[in-house]
Design an enzyme around this catalytic site. Structure first.
Site, PDB file in Angstrom:
ATOM      1  CB  SER A   1      -4.727  -8.435  -3.158  1.00 17.11           C
ATOM      2  OG  SER A   1      -6.156  -8.541  -2.767  1.00 17.11           O
TER       3      SER A   1
ATOM      4  CE1 TYR B   1      -4.334  -9.188   2.728  1.00 16.88           C
ATOM      5  CE2 TYR B   1      -5.904  -8.163   1.101  1.00 16.88           C
ATOM      6  CZ  TYR B   1      -4.986  -8.981   1.523  1.00 16.88           C
ATOM      7  OH  TYR B   1      -4.796 -10.179   0.654  1.00 16.88           O
TER       8      TYR B   1
END
Length: 252
Positions: free
Chosen positions: A143, A156
């Site tokens: 990500s 996250y």
């Protein structure tokens, strides 16, 4: 250089978390490049609907990627019954937002299991077979948060940082066996995982100003990177994190 280097004909690709979003888009793209595709998820009804979108010849392998034993048993059985998995795309993931000082411990544990333990579980299970064959491609989905943080998603961010480093570790341990292990790090894409952000006009305005490309990404724009990392075109690329983010990680 021949474009045949990008041809995946005769290869089989397993894509985890592929019933929707990025996983489904990558599965469709790999099939268009010639690969036979195996979809994975826990919801068989959603997988069946996704398989209809991917098209004829698409297989399904439902198992829980967060369960180490279940992943190994499913992979071993598939290899024995159906043949080699040549390409693995570790895409399964989840998001949970909240201020770090109030973040629920159980949500943190779910993020760890879904976003990082799954990469270890499925990666190890598939790599055992790839090592025996002396070749294989593993593409982990990292990500933009592998490199950057944003308020309300610290856990996250931690998991995606771990995906990036596990990718480097996979390459370091397994390159000698003929495996190429790399990661794609998407920026902000219009996916079900980002539905709340896409629906927030203030966030979209901020994102458009913050991203040099000036927009959300479309999931189809990740396909080329995946085909490259899954094909012979990347035969000497290992441990690399390829950011597909409209330039957000390179600008202030």
């Amino acid at each position: 250089m021949s474009l045949g280097l990008f041809n995946l004909t005769g290869q089989r690709a397993l894509v985890t978390g592929s019933s929707q979003g990025i996983g489904l888009a990558l599965a469709r793209g790999l099939k268009e490049a010639g690969a036979s595709v195996v979809l994975n998820g826990r919801d068989e009804a959603k997988l069946t609907a996704a398989a209809e979108q991917v098209g004829e010849g698409c297989a399904m392998l439902p198992f829980d990627v967060t369960d180490h034993q279940a992943a190994r048993e499913a992979i071993d059985a598939f290899e024995a019954d159906s043949g080699a998995i040549d390409i693995l795309v570790n895409n399964a993931g989840m998001q949970f937002r909240g201020p770090l000082e109030e973040f629920p411990a159980d949500a943190f544990e779910r993020l760890l299991r879904t976003n990082i333990s799954s990469v270890f579980n499925v990666g190890q299970a598939v790599a055992r077979h790839m090592i025996g064959r002396g070749k294989g491609k593993i593409v982990n989905i990292a990500s933009v948060q592998t490199a950057l943080a944003r308020p309300s998603i610290a856990p996250y961010t931690a998991t995606k940082g771990a995906v990036g480093n596990l990718t480097k570790g996979m390459a370091t341990d397994w390159a000698k066996y003929g495996l190429q292990c790399n990661a794609i790090a998407p920026g902000y894409f219009d996916t079900p995982l980002n539905a709340a952000l896409v629906a927030d006009p203030d966030f979209t305005t901020w994102l458009e100003k913050r991203t040099p490309a000036g927009r959300w990404g479309n999931v189809e724009e990740l396909v080329g990177a995946c085909i490259f990392l899954a094909s012979d075109a990347s035969s000497f690329v290992n441990g690399h994190i390829l950011y597909v983010d409209g330039g957000i990680t390179v600008s202030l």
